[in-house]
Write a protein that holds these residues in place. Structure first.
Motif, short mmCIF file in Angstrom:
data_model
loop_
_atom_site.label_atom_id
_atom_site.label_comp_id
_atom_site.label_asym_id
_atom_site.label_seq_id
_atom_site.Cartn_x
_atom_site.Cartn_y
_atom_site.Cartn_z
N LEU A 13 0.83 -1.21 0.00
CA LEU A 13 0.00 0.00 0.00
C LEU A 13 0.86 1.26 0.00
CD1 LEU A 13 -2.79 -1.11 2.52
CD2 LEU A 13 -2.96 -0.93 0.02
N GLN A 14 2.03 1.17 0.61
CA GLN A 14 2.93 2.32 0.60
C GLN A 14 3.42 2.59 -0.82
OE1 GLN A 14 6.51 1.90 2.97
NE2 GLN A 14 6.63 4.10 3.31
N ALA A 15 3.69 1.55 -1.58
CA ALA A 15 4.13 1.72 -2.96
C ALA A 15 3.06 2.38 -3.82
CB ALA A 15 4.50 0.36 -3.56
N LEU A 16 1.80 2.23 -3.41
CA LEU A 16 0.67 2.84 -4.14
C LEU A 16 0.30 4.22 -3.59
CD1 LEU A 16 -1.60 -0.32 -4.45
CD2 LEU A 16 -0.18 0.71 -6.23
N ASP A 17 1.06 4.68 -2.59
CA ASP A 17 0.81 5.96 -1.92
C ASP A 17 -0.54 5.99 -1.20
OD1 ASP A 17 1.65 8.42 -1.04
OD2 ASP A 17 1.00 9.53 -2.80
N ILE A 18 -1.02 4.80 -0.81
CA ILE A 18 -2.26 4.72 -0.05
C ILE A 18 -1.96 4.86 1.44
CG2 ILE A 18 -4.16 3.17 0.62
CD1 ILE A 18 -4.12 2.12 -2.26
N VAL A 19 -0.82 4.37 1.87
CA VAL A 19 -0.39 4.58 3.25
C VAL A 19 1.03 5.14 3.25
CG1 VAL A 19 -1.79 2.63 4.04
CG2 VAL A 19 0.66 2.31 3.66
N GLU A 20 1.39 5.78 4.34
CA GLU A 20 2.73 6.31 4.54
C GLU A 20 3.27 5.79 5.87
OE1 GLU A 20 5.03 10.59 5.24
OE2 GLU A 20 2.87 10.54 4.83
N VAL A 21 4.38 5.09 5.80
CA VAL A 21 4.99 4.55 7.01
C VAL A 21 6.07 5.53 7.49
CG1 VAL A 21 6.29 2.65 8.03
CG2 VAL A 21 4.55 2.18 6.27
N ARG A 22 5.86 6.09 8.66
CA ARG A 22 6.84 7.02 9.25
C ARG A 22 7.54 6.28 10.38
NH1 ARG A 22 2.76 12.23 9.98
NH2 ARG A 22 1.89 12.18 7.84
N HIS A 23 8.73 5.84 10.10
CA HIS A 23 9.47 5.01 11.06
C HIS A 23 9.67 5.75 12.38
CE1 HIS A 23 10.16 1.91 8.12
NE2 HIS A 23 10.58 2.83 7.25
N GLY A 24 9.27 5.09 13.44
CA GLY A 24 9.37 5.69 14.76
C GLY A 24 8.13 6.45 15.17
N TYR A 25 7.20 6.63 14.23
CA TYR A 25 6.00 7.41 14.53
C TYR A 25 4.71 6.62 14.28
CZ TYR A 25 9.09 11.44 14.79
OH TYR A 25 10.10 12.31 15.14
N GLY A 26 4.70 5.78 13.26
CA GLY A 26 3.50 5.00 12.96
C GLY A 26 3.17 5.01 11.48
N THR A 27 1.97 4.58 11.18
CA THR A 27 1.52 4.49 9.80
C THR A 27 0.32 5.41 9.62
OG1 THR A 27 2.25 2.19 9.72
CG2 THR A 27 0.78 2.92 7.97
N TYR A 28 0.31 6.12 8.50
CA TYR A 28 -0.71 7.13 8.24
C TYR A 28 -1.31 6.92 6.85
CZ TYR A 28 1.49 9.40 12.23
OH TYR A 28 2.00 9.67 13.48
N VAL A 29 -2.48 7.47 6.64
CA VAL A 29 -3.06 7.45 5.30
C VAL A 29 -2.18 8.31 4.40
CG1 VAL A 29 -5.09 7.96 3.89
CG2 VAL A 29 -5.37 7.17 6.26
N GLY A 30 -1.83 7.78 3.21
CA GLY A 30 -0.93 8.48 2.31
C GLY A 30 -1.59 9.63 1.58
N GLN A 31 -0.85 10.19 0.63
CA GLN A 31 -1.36 11.34 -0.12
C GLN A 31 -2.34 10.93 -1.22
OE1 GLN A 31 -0.65 14.61 0.68
NE2 GLN A 31 0.20 13.52 2.46
N LEU A 32 -2.41 9.62 -1.50
CA LEU A 32 -3.35 9.10 -2.52
C LEU A 32 -3.11 9.79 -3.86
CD1 LEU A 32 -6.58 9.12 -0.30
CD2 LEU A 32 -4.83 7.34 -0.48
N SER A 33 -1.83 10.03 -4.18
CA SER A 33 -1.48 10.71 -5.43
C SER A 33 -1.40 9.71 -6.58
CB SER A 33 -0.12 11.40 -5.26
OG SER A 33 0.92 10.43 -5.21
N LEU A 34 -1.17 10.26 -7.77
CA LEU A 34 -1.02 9.42 -8.96
C LEU A 34 0.45 9.17 -9.27
CD1 LEU A 34 -3.78 10.91 -11.30
CD2 LEU A 34 -3.92 8.98 -9.72
N THR A 35 1.34 9.39 -8.31
CA THR A 35 2.76 9.16 -8.52
C THR A 35 3.07 7.74 -8.97
OG1 THR A 35 3.39 10.89 -6.94
CG2 THR A 35 5.04 9.19 -7.42
N PRO A 36 2.44 6.71 -8.36
CA PRO A 36 2.71 5.35 -8.85
C PRO A 36 2.36 5.16 -10.32
CG PRO A 36 1.66 5.27 -6.70
CD PRO A 36 1.57 6.69 -7.17
#
Length: 250
Positions: free
Chosen positions: A61-84
């Motif tokens: 899901l991180q590769a799809l920009d659906i989630v963002e893993v912030r090491h040491g902080y947690g996992t968040y909903v990503g930017q949901l961009s079209l970058t992939p």
């Protein structure tokens, strides 16, 4: 049976299922970009899978920009961009260019079809403020062109401003995808040189002139001429670089 013991095909299927379940969780909880997701432990308990399955799903899901893993902080909903999408199209185009020089022209063709439909929508309704902003961008393009400088950023701004009045958040994202793909690929292949920058400026000005007259057909024709020029530049560069014994795929 543990994740490590599961057959490879089953592990992939389960991993895909977990991804979909996490996406459904985001939808069900109405989480927005930047909102925190449950912890790995909480996801394990809620979805009934192992930590390895959760981590595998989050990586996908991180590769799809659906989630963002912030090491040491947690996992968040990503930017949901079209970058992939941009990354995938860039790779596909570079891969296809190895055997067929039409690959980059196909990207331009799709972008032209998109913009042709968009410009018809805005031609009679584009606000004066946007026309003034387009004029200002064209003037900056001309200043740079006469100074022997490139104006790629101004060109990108011009096409975004054209459709700003639609208020469609997807339009600039799709334009950015096509822009990135063309810029990356043409830059790598050395096809981004504009032999006639003043002519390019004039073609942009012709688009604005047609829009000021609220002339839908003229605006579409001016846009088409602009794309024909880009397509011609790419084709000439491709023919120049093509080995003499390589067949022409046109």
């Amino acid at each position: 049976m543990t994740d490590r013991q599961a057959p490879r095909g089953l592990a992939r299927r389960v991993g895909g299922q977990v991804q979909h379940e996490i996406m459904q969780l985001i939808l069900d909880r109405r989480l927005r970009s930047g909102d925190p997701l449950p912890t790995e432990t909480e996801l394990m308990e809620e979805l009934g899978v192992s930590r390895n399955s959760i981590r595998e799903a989050l990586k996908g899901l991180q590769a799809l920009d659906i989630v963002e893993v912030r090491h040491g902080y947690g996992t968040y909903v990503g930017q949901l961009s079209l970058t992939p999408l941009a990354d995938g199209l860039t790779f596909r185009t570079l891969h296809e260019l190895g055997s067929d020089v039409r690959a980059l022209s196909e990207i331009l063709q799709v972008r032209e079809i998109l913009e042709a439909g968009l410009i018809r929508r805005v031609a009679t309704t584009i606000p004066e403020d946007d026309l003034a902003a387009l004029d200002a961008v064209v003037r900056r393009m001309e200043t740079r062109a006469r100074a022997g400088e490139t104006f790629a950023e101004e060109d990108r701004q011009f096409h975004e401003l054209l459709y700003r009045s639609l208020g469609n958040a997807l339009v600039p994202q799709f334009l950015e995808v096509f822009w990135k793909v063309f810029d990356r690929v043409s830059g790598i292949r050395g096809w981004n040189h504009d032999p006639s920058p003043i002519g390019t400026v004039r073609r942009h000005r012709a688009i604005v002139t047609a829009l000021r007259r609220r002339d839908v057909e003229a605006a579409e024709q001016a846009l088409s001429k602009h794309f024909r020029n880009i397509d011609t530049r790419v084709e000439k560069a491709a023919r120049r670089d093509r080995p003499t014994d390589e067949p022409d795929h046109r």
